[in-house]
Design an enzyme around this catalytic site. Structure first.
Site, PDB file in Angstrom:
ATOM      1  N   GLY A  64       2.319  -3.592   1.990  1.00  0.00           N
ATOM      2  CA  GLY A  64       1.101  -2.809   1.987  1.00  0.00           C
ATOM      3  C   GLY A  64       1.283  -1.526   2.779  1.00  0.00           C
ATOM      4  N   SER A  65       0.577  -0.464   2.391  1.00  0.00           N
ATOM      5  CA  SER A  65       0.587   0.764   3.177  1.00  0.00           C
ATOM      6  C   SER A  65      -0.282   0.574   4.423  1.00  0.00           C
ATOM      7  CB  SER A  65       0.079   1.932   2.332  1.00  0.00           C
ATOM      8  OG  SER A  65       0.988   2.194   1.287  1.00  0.00           O
ATOM      9  N   HIS A  67       1.187   0.861   7.584  1.00  0.00           N
ATOM     10  CA  HIS A  67       2.074   0.514   8.702  1.00  0.00           C
ATOM     11  C   HIS A  67       3.063   1.632   9.002  1.00  0.00           C
ATOM     12  CE1 HIS A  67       0.378  -3.410   8.156  1.00  0.00           C
ATOM     13  NE2 HIS A  67       0.928  -3.557   6.966  1.00  0.00           N
ATOM     14  N   LYS A 115       8.637  -8.984   4.568  1.00  0.00           N
ATOM     15  CA  LYS A 115       7.861  -9.513   5.693  1.00  0.00           C
ATOM     16  C   LYS A 115       7.127 -10.769   5.212  1.00  0.00           C
ATOM     17  CE  LYS A 115       5.311  -5.823   6.718  1.00  0.00           C
ATOM     18  NZ  LYS A 115       5.562  -5.063   5.480  1.00  0.00           N
ATOM     19  N   HIS A 229      -2.459  -6.543  10.393  1.00  0.00           N
ATOM     20  CA  HIS A 229      -3.551  -6.257   9.463  1.00  0.00           C
ATOM     21  C   HIS A 229      -4.884  -6.564  10.105  1.00  0.00           C
ATOM     22  CE1 HIS A 229      -0.005  -7.548   7.092  1.00  0.00           C
ATOM     23  NE2 HIS A 229      -0.296  -6.463   6.400  1.00  0.00           N
TER      24      HIS A 229
END
Lengths: 343, 343
Positions: A64-65, A67, A115, A229
């Site tokens: 996911g974006s 990070h 991850k 998150h």
């Protein structure tokens, strides 16, 4: 169209246009700022400009974006060959991963660095199967270094966090040295097995599409053991000094793995996105003090915001137990937007 | 001792111990993380490990802390020889600057790089006089690139902001090439004369010693033309899209100096501390679009948080008009914690 907040509703203030376009628009900016990379805007993949590198094991990651600089900022010589960008906090899809795998395959096979989040693991597995049908040899390593919780909202088993950054660097150096796929995979597994992390938040992050903080954290409390998150951590405690916070992060790490002896550790103090460098350096001093008292020698260090959680304030600590090979690979040149050294 | 907030008073959550110790404790962490630097903890000066470099013009800068990586993070080969750290948002004292000047004097003189704030300018002037009494040749350049306001709370004339980062890099390369003091000073003045900046804030920063936000910014407003200490800007406007914000920042810059023609510009999108890289890249795409429409060619770029305002969310845009010499010096190798390339 910019959404004007309703009166009385706390506004979300971000430098975006439409939340739905954040990721593609940011990738467009990244492409403009980094002509040395080749960014496939359609598939949302950041490639090394010269991918595939003939005869070299290709390394890809993704997730996911939100990070950043992980993962797209770690694409370049000495680190990743490509990175797939999902929506904010959402796994990329198998087709992206397949496209990235094809694009970095220089004939020596491809390592997937994943991850440990359910969506990422599932989608990378599917992409690996599709790549196998294309006769591309794929191996995978799943990072699961977070000692905070056993299972979480988005994970079976431990979450993959800070060690991912160190693994991408070290495995990238191993691939650069001409190691074959099983050799690079062995190094990557060794890094994951030798690293542990723990994080904490002073504030929540705000996901643009949600428009409000992910969780409520009272002004006088902090959350220890948080994920990247905003997943719940181990516990909420009253706001504490940096010294106390360092103890809350380092002690569970030291309790989980013996970091004494050998060639020392790489100590990594990471900012969650909104934490000033001044505070991260101060945290590093505190972490170093605890390690010294515990007989753990710091051989290398990394201080900065490398695996973030949007605009969350807080930090994480990662320790990686080094041997002479991991040390040498860590010290090797790297040339990416997010990490650059000795080139 | 950690200060527990009184009930009902909004707590300040930061990774610190006592606010009074933040700067020295952070410098101690920086020293531990960067053994290649030599940090004088007593005088709060970050030196290159090999300072003074014989025969090379020495470059020093300094200012209030809270803008990291500026200035200490820009010490190293190809950039600064030393940086003096003041308390948060407070000028260092002349004795520090004198000590730094002595420590970097390799016999070819020393350039002081000073952001245009009253305290910094006064103290660097005093240090230059003291150094002259020591028979050290000193020249100074004062940056004043902020087009937002003519005078401000802390300045007579324009404030020195983003151009300082670019100047430290380019003048550092000129000194590395063996230019003499007047040659390096001429280059530095040319950079300042060719650069313009403008910033904006989504949120205020919180100075640790104050314990509360520097200014109140309603949830539905942003401040345009803000300085790097939370000084008031040009105006408050309703929260706007990234596209609109980019126009508010770029238009006053283009109105102030002709950036068309020549060898193009270096476009620098800077984060104020708490702004995710994802948003900065998106802003860079917007800025690039406006420049293209205005006939300004982007030859080089820099995107990231390089001159910050603690935990302020927001960004600034700096444009630097390039000639072939500035371009070559920008591209030269640099090896500092905050900026590293081609070494």
């Amino acid at each position: 169209m910019h959404h004007r907040p309703l009166p009385m509703e706390p506004a979300m203030k971000k430098l975006i246009n439409d939340a739905a376009d954040l990721v593609p628009e940011a990738l467009r900016g990244m492409a403009l700022a980094h002509p040395e990379l080749r960014i496939d805007l359609q598939n949302r993949i950041v490639f090394r400009g010269d991918a595939p590198v003939r005869g070299k094991v290709g390394l890809i990651s993704g997730g996911g974006s939100g990070h950043e600089p992980l993962h797209g900022g770690f694409v370049g010589p000495g680190m990743l060959d490509a990175a797939c960008a999902g929506e904010v906090f959402t796994s990329p899809v198998p087709d992206q991963m397949l496209e990235a795998t094809r694009g970095v395959d220089g004939g020596a096979g491809v390592l997937h660095i994943v991850k440990n989040y359910t969506g990422d693991v599932m989608n990378f597995e599917m992409a690996a199967e599709l790549a196998a049908a294309d006769d591309i040899e794929v191996a995978s390593v799943v990072t699961d270094d977070d000692v905070a919780v056993q299972d979480s909202l988005y994970t079976a088993g431990r979450r993959g966090v800070g060690v991912t950054v160190l693994l991408e660097k070290i495995a990238g150096a191993a691939a650069d040295e001409g190691r074959n796929l099983s050799g690079v995979t062995e190094i990557a597994q060794r890094v994951n097995a030798s690293g542990r992390s723990m994080g904490m938040a002073l504030t929540s992050c705000t996901v643009p599409a949600a428009g409000r903080p992910t969780f409520d954290l009272p002004d006088d409390q902090i959350e220890v053991g948080i994920g990247i998150h905003g997943e719940p951590g181990r516990r909420r405690v009253p706001a504490a000094s940096a010294r106390e916070v360092a103890e809350m992060l380092v002690e569970p790490i030291l309790a989980d793995l013996d970091f004494t002896g050998g060639d020392g550790v790489l100590a990594f103090v990471n900012g969650m996105g909104a934490t000033p460098l001044l505070e991260l350096y101060l945290m590093f001093a505190e972490v170093s003090g605890i390690l010294e008292k515990s007989g753990v020698r710091v051989a290398r260090s990394l201080v900065g915001s490398y695996i973030t959680s949007l605009d969350m304030a807080g930090c994480s600590v990662t320790l990686l137990k080094l041997d002479d090979e991991l040390l040498r690979l860590w010290d090797a040149p790297v040339n990416t937007p997010g990490l650059r050294r000795g080139v």
